[in-house]
Design an enzyme around this catalytic site. Sequence first.
Site, PDB file in Angstrom:
ATOM      1  N   SER A 123       0.839  -1.192   0.000  1.00  0.00           N
ATOM      2  CA  SER A 123       0.000   0.000   0.000  1.00  0.00           C
ATOM      3  C   SER A 123       0.881   1.251   0.000  1.00  0.00           C
ATOM      4  CB  SER A 123      -0.961  -0.043   1.196  1.00  0.00           C
ATOM      5  OG  SER A 123      -1.970   0.931   1.089  1.00  0.00           O
ATOM      6  N   ASP A 180      -9.129 -23.553 -19.875  1.00  0.00           N
ATOM      7  CA  ASP A 180      -8.770 -23.123 -18.529  1.00  0.00           C
ATOM      8  C   ASP A 180      -7.887 -24.159 -17.841  1.00  0.00           C
ATOM      9  OD1 ASP A 180     -10.319 -20.863 -18.873  1.00  0.00           O
ATOM     10  OD2 ASP A 180     -12.103 -21.776 -18.009  1.00  0.00           O
TER      11      ASP A 180
END
Length: 449
Positions: free
Chosen positions: A206, A387
């Site tokens: 962050s 996938d």
Amino acid sequence: MGVFDYKNLGTEASKTLFADATAITLYTYHNLDNGFAVGYQQHGLGLGCRHTGRGVARQHRLPGSDPPAFPGILTRKRPPWTRCTQPVGRQSSASALGYGGKVDARGTFFGEKAGYTTAQAEVLGKYDDAGKLLEIGIGFRGTSGPRESLITTPCRSGQRPARRAGPQGLCEKLCRRTFGGLLKTVADYAGAHGLSGKDVLVSGHSLGGLAVNSMADLSTSKWAGFYKDANYLAYASPTQSAGDKVLNIGYENDPVFRALDGSTFNLSSLGVHDKAHESTTDNIVSFNDHYASTLWNVLPFSIANLSTWVSHLPSAYGDGMTRVLESGFYEQMTRDSTIILCPTWSDPARANTWVQDLNRNAEPHTGNTFIIGSDGNDLIQGGKGADFIEGGKGNDTIRDNSGHNTFLFSGHFGQDRIIGYQPTGWCSRAPTAAPTCATTRRPWGPIRC
């Protein structure tokens, strides 16, 4: 290039570097978000949201909720961290470095200039069996504080300099103003022990990730260029440096990671902002309660929408990104692969919601999709393309929608069930042992006298 491949280190060395950077980043928070993580896991963000909040308060009060030791980061001689017991040797870090700035009982260093005094950093060392210093780790904490000052510290740590400088100015000046003296001291200490900038790992999450980018940008012109060859891994940073000096790791559905256009704030920062950058992972999705819920997504995806922040938690990064690192499909993944992770899936939502690529609030996903399950009993649904699905532990139910999917069952994968399976002439593979990341890692610990 692998998802977390960095510079020219190669896949295995990059894995080791990533694991160390994650451990350092999580340590800087001293298990701050454990209360929310436990409450969210049990109750989710739906009707149980009030119980999640109650769990946060309860976890911050109970003695049993003290932060545990993080494997791989503490020395063998150091006892587990608790809120009440000062770890042996932790306070010696400042004296060992010869640093005279502010440091608390944990050995956490604080910002040096007015307006930045609540910024926090950790300095750790990695040693061989003979006690020789091998590497130095620098970790910058995000916009938060220790658990006993959960409200006051975040309000002071990041917002004031952000208001003064703006994103571009903040990125350029943050490290120089907050820890310029500390970083000079660490550079001198490292040089005295025969280390160079290549032996330094810098990490943060962050606002701490922003500090990592700031330090990388300044590394050539400041501190006599000592840090120009250091290793920089940032998590969920709102700014991303140009070039390849920093590996910026983040979730596609993390509003903080997607807040800025590199280091520029514009109107798209308040909404969907999914521009790819050279130094970033761009298509990793944290499949959590917010991402899966049609109701929650009626509200706009924005950094101003607090419900989207569940993807930003340090624990979500520690658990989720480690799943990528340990996946048996890691060799097939690239920096631009679409990867769906569900370790931050709450128990109530897991019972009745299919994990799949919803491609919400993002540019259209292309190419193969990798879906990695959790340790619980997951419902996983493949798409129409080819996938790659790895259920993980637990008794998973996997739905095959295309007949072109690859399934990986490894280690203790439980009793899994595939429905709608359409064989295409070859079988899913089932290794007899779990794929492992077999790298030699030494523990990180406090700088020693």
